[in-house]
Design an enzyme around this catalytic site. Structure first.
Site, PDB file in Angstrom:
ATOM      1  N   GLU B 300       0.861  -1.207   0.000  1.00 30.62           N
ATOM      2  CA  GLU B 300       0.000   0.000   0.000  1.00 30.62           C
ATOM      3  C   GLU B 300       0.881   1.235   0.000  1.00 30.62           C
ATOM      4  OE1 GLU B 300      -2.340  -0.854   3.624  1.00 30.62           O
ATOM      5  OE2 GLU B 300      -3.864  -1.696   2.318  1.00 30.62           O
ATOM      6  N   CYS B 384     -10.547   0.555   7.600  1.00 28.07           N
ATOM      7  CA  CYS B 384     -10.012   1.836   8.067  1.00 28.07           C
ATOM      8  C   CYS B 384     -10.606   3.021   7.323  1.00 28.07           C
ATOM      9  CB  CYS B 384      -8.490   1.837   7.926  1.00 28.07           C
ATOM     10  SG  CYS B 384      -7.913   1.233   6.327  1.00 28.07           S
TER      11      CYS B 384
END
Lengths: 621, 621
Positions: B300, B384
């Site tokens: 990521e 998230c």
């Protein structure tokens, strides 16, 4: 039109002779790797209890393919060292055969209780297929029957285990290969049951209720845990209903090879129709300009139509080899030069890129763009590719010719001597050429005795203009299905000169291929070219070719084993101020003239690491 | 220049009022998901022995971020149902606190023996940070001290556990967040030790010998098994030596936020220099035209310079939120409108795309090209993003204004009422505008009493021409650091009209971004546009824009919650015969005139699935 055996064609010089030398070095290297990693010694059957389970249950196939490639190579170029290794290995393989004929190191030693309980994933029949192919090659090359007999015993055992009768397993392997191997074994032995079993495996594939489900339930597995779709295995529907090439590209190729074999052996028109649809889908929607196939890493598989990204292109070397095998078979069903065009494209580009010019490193994955971090490796955990490209190079001559009772076809032009069998004569063709770098081909025809037959010479799809001279005199002759047709009474001393004009061309992709829009690929003769940063010391994506090709072809004997490079003018996209910004209101960039050099795609990544690209931007007309 | 609190700004209508309504729906939806998946009930501390271990040890942060977003939202728009859920949840969270102050459901119940033994991977301090942020927001929004006191107890415990003294852990979390949270807690409590601990965590990061190694050895782990490089954690070298944005993008943003906080609190010029270099690296090499950051799925993370692929763009929604947070902080250190330009870009594009117009589905990944298979999901295992974008929307007003003793800044234009505190007066600004679709901004100034101060109005980087009217009279005033400077004696009844010209522009990328060459992105005002197939029923990559923009902007109140669409002429790349071939000798394609429609990027994937693209090919000049 019948294929010739690789035994009928001797490569005598030039391009492929050079590659066969490299291939010999490679076979030594591969043997060392097979030995070092324990693959060969696995046939001693002592890796069981207490020993670490080896990483792949399809190791046997790596050894088998090396045996096959080596047998083929020795026929071309005898080498005592290799021959000794070959014989030792063959004896070791045969020594691992069980009393019932079974021959698989993993499922004899590591998981004997699992024999034939997971055809979907175990590669058991895939390994069997490669052993059979190796045994056939070994017998043809050496005349020794030890391995062939073992292969027959194994195949006989398989004929008992698999089939539609009660007590037999009504299934097929997740990784196709056994089918084409059984046809091969049938062809050298004449045993009809091998052909029948091949046919059985093909026809069962994809039928409902699904064999893989039945098998999984027998293992007590939850069907919802299946990692792959049935497409992955080309088992989503019966083979005759398949219309699109899908799933794992290598598996697909091996299946289609078997379909072509069966269509030929059984004169099965319905299978041929299936093959035509699959072929059309492949060549109009799912093949790269290099001939590479299988665009996605996920499942090593075909993508959607036109899904042909260049940087993440998977294009496994084995899939390219598989397409050489399939197109060669389909060519004999269809007798069309267009199919040989694809065979040639794949051979000289996607397949040949799989091996380095030293023969000791290999690509598994063949992208059409690289940022400079993709390199050939000396070995792989999954080491299917090295021996596969070696099989192709060792036997490359077989792809050049075909014959029937009264006809001879020349598909590919390579410096070679071929013995071709007509109904009542043997014709020797001797070809001299610097193909693929030069389009002039000299062919000496020696029928032994005066003889009527037709010689078909392929006019490659890339060739726009050609001349033919018969005994020095220009002839204008008809072209049918892409072949120049020369029908006459031949005699020793006849010779032909075929001059194929090789121009450098821009190729464009169908506009649905979003990755290639605004770009062109360079082709000269059968070769697709690429740019490497070592020759072009700029960012390759900023190079813009002029609207029409202005490239000079020149042979550079010292470079990359001798290649024809393309050099010429292009432009480099730049601007007065390139620092401090990433996006700005669009302005015209300036084009700075530069000189560029392109090399054949197969030769890339043999020098200093850097960017590589096949597709290059071009000025709009 | 000091930030205003979100409590000082009330969104009163238009664009952001609409989004805050959506956000309220979203907070209900998120609560249901948190409940359904067991995240809230985890605070009952009964998921231990015998129960299935839950998938993420950072679940607490999901609940904490929902609490924070909900507290912020309730301040803006009170809602009894949400308020009840909030209070119940806060009580439950606090009930899980241990006697020593520790508060973490996973490491209290599931793996209590592992408390603070793996800071690298466990997200323990990351969860602590989010609890602290939530507690601060809850206290500010409700005035209730229960959660804030618990957060202080936890922070006090952390101050004992971590630090340079003997017996303390000299380390830091693998996922930054605690640092910025501790500064926030310091700001509301005035407790210096929280600031010191934040500073300690920041300064320890990346020092040699490496804390993660020490910690791994303590766990008896083999250091060679480390899955990630230290770059992933921004822990490859001490923070002050870092020059390039690297690694996991969200972690990077949260770290840089803390650096900015510390640079401000401690007037630390060396940290500011570091921040400037990192910022420069980000905005000139590693950000998408939408403001999205973190281009690669692997880790990521940030890619190499200019590595900004559109189809595989990762651009996590959380990373965009993080960049809003960071740019907001850096703006107050630098006082430059260029930084607010990035904050605005990210907010209206990369961040806002993270949530659907119904508020019940979310993007984790925000590509700039889609083939039609990428859609917002109603929840994620790693959840998230939903609460993060909700935090931003709930408190969006705080990004619009700043003030100092004698100055007021307006950074963003949104329909709102702001109470701003100068040295000796309170000024109320009331803004009316249809921004981001219209550049006309009306500002009523109410200083209460007659008062001298300077009002700075940001002239956005995208704006080439503007007019300012003071009490109806046009004024030509100086612009410094991107802000129009209006210094005068203000009185109630004063009003400003700012007219920012919003033209549709083509943006181009730096030529080193190979993915965007030959293409442009459409920008109008702060909005980046995209094409969707539902509006343009062709293959989007075959659309070619004219050399210069010929697009009409029109507001469509009924479409996608009310948006300005861009419509105009373009061309479609086609050819007479497009069937039966995939590659051919390059010919000119023909360009068929078509009409195209573009919509704001944030609004994509709210209708029928299909292709989407931000970058569109353009005719060369």
């Amino acid at each position: 039109m019948k294929p010739v055996s690789w035994q009928q064609v001797k490569i005598t010089g030039s391009f492929w002779a050079n590659w066969q030398k490299i291939n010999q070095v490679s076979l030594y290297h591969q043997y060392r790797q097979l030995k070092k990693t324990g693959r060969i010694d696995a046939f001693r059957l002592n890796r069981g209890a207490g020993k670490k389970i080896l990483p792949h249950h399809f190791w046997d196939s790596d050894v088998a393919k090396w045996v096959e490639a080596t047998a083929l190579s020795l026929w071309q170029n005898f080498d005592r060292g290799l021959a000794e290794k070959l014989e030792k290995t063959v004896k070791l393989i045969v020594s691992a055969q069980q009393k019932d004929g079974y021959l698989n190191t993993h499922f004899t030693v590591v998981e004997p209780e699992k024999r034939f309980t997971n055809l979907r994933d175990s590669h058991e029949l895939y390994c069997a297929g490669h052993l059979i192919e190796a045994a056939v090659a070994h017998w043809l090359a050496t005349g020794k029957t030890l391995f062939l007999k073992a292969a027959c015993r194994y195949a006989d055992y398989l004929c008992q285990v698999f089939g539609p009768r009660k007590g037999q397993i009504r299934g097929y392997d997740g990784h196709e290969e056994i089918e084409l191997a059984l046809v091969k074994l049938f062809r050298v032995t004449g045993c009809q049951r091998y052909l029948s079993l091949a046919s059985f495996f093909v026809e069962e594939r994809g039928k409902k209720p699904h064999f893989f489900d039945w098998e999984a339930r027998n293992r007590g597995e939850d069907l919802t845990t299946l990692r792959r779709s049935y497409q992955y295995y080309q088992a989503h529907c019966p083979v005759r209903q398949q219309r699109e090439v899908v799933g794992h590209a290598v598996r697909a190729m091996y299946l289609y090879c078997a379909l072509a074999d069966l269509a030929l052996e059984k004169k099965d028109k319905s299978l041929l129709r299936t093959l035509r649809l699959l072929w059309e889908d492949l060549i109009t929607k799912k093949i790269y300009v290099t001939g590479g196939i299988g665009s996605t890493r996920e499942g090593e598989a075909f993508g959607q139509a036109y899904e042909l990204p260049n940087d993440t292109a998977y294009c496994e070397t084995c899939a390219a080899c598989g397409l050489v095998f399939w197109s060669h078979r389909l060519l004999h069903l269809e007798k069309k030069a267009k199919i040989a065009d694809i065979m040639e494209l794949v051979l000289y580009n996607a397949a040949l890129a799989g091996i380095s010019l030293e023969g000791k490193t290999f690509f598994y994955v063949n992208p059409l763009w690289s940022g400079g971090n993709h390199h050939r490796q000396s070995w792989y955990d999954c080491a299917c590719c090295p021996s596969n490209i070696s099989r192709v190079i060792s036997s490359v001559g077989q792809y050049a010719y075909s014959s029937s009772e009264k006809d001879i076809w020349v598909h590919l032009y390579m410096e070679s001597k071929a013995e071709l069998h007509l109904a009542d004569s043997q014709v020797i063709l001797t070809v001299k050429t610097d193909y693929p770098f030069d389009g002039k081909v000299f062919i000496k025809v020696e029928p032994g005795k005066i003889c009527d037959f037709t010689l078909f010479l392929r006019i490659p799809g890339w060739c726009r203009s050609w001349k033919l001279f018969l005994n020095g005199e220009e002839k204008v002759l008809p072209v049918s299905s892409g072949y120049l047709r020369i029908k006459r009474t031949w005699k020793n001393g006849d010779y032909l000169q075929l001059v194929l004009e090789m121009k450098t061309e821009y190729l464009q992709a169908h506009p649905e291929v979003r990755f290639d829009i605004g770009q062109v690929a360079l082709r000269r003769g059968p070769l697709i070219y690429c740019l490497e940063q070592v020759d072009n010391k700029v960012s390759l994506h900023r190079i813009i070719l002029p609207a029409r090709p202005e490239l000079k072809a020149s042979f550079r004997p010292e470079l990359l084993g001798g290649i024809t490079v393309l050099t010429g003018k292009a432009y480099y996209l730049t601007a007065a101020n390139l620092s401090g910004w990433l996006y700005r209101e669009a302005e015209a960039f300036s084009l700075q003239p530069i000189k560029i050099t392109a090399i054949p795609y197969y030769a890339w990544d043999n020098r200093k690491a850097g960017q590589m690209t096949v597709w290059v931007r071009r000025q709009e007309n």
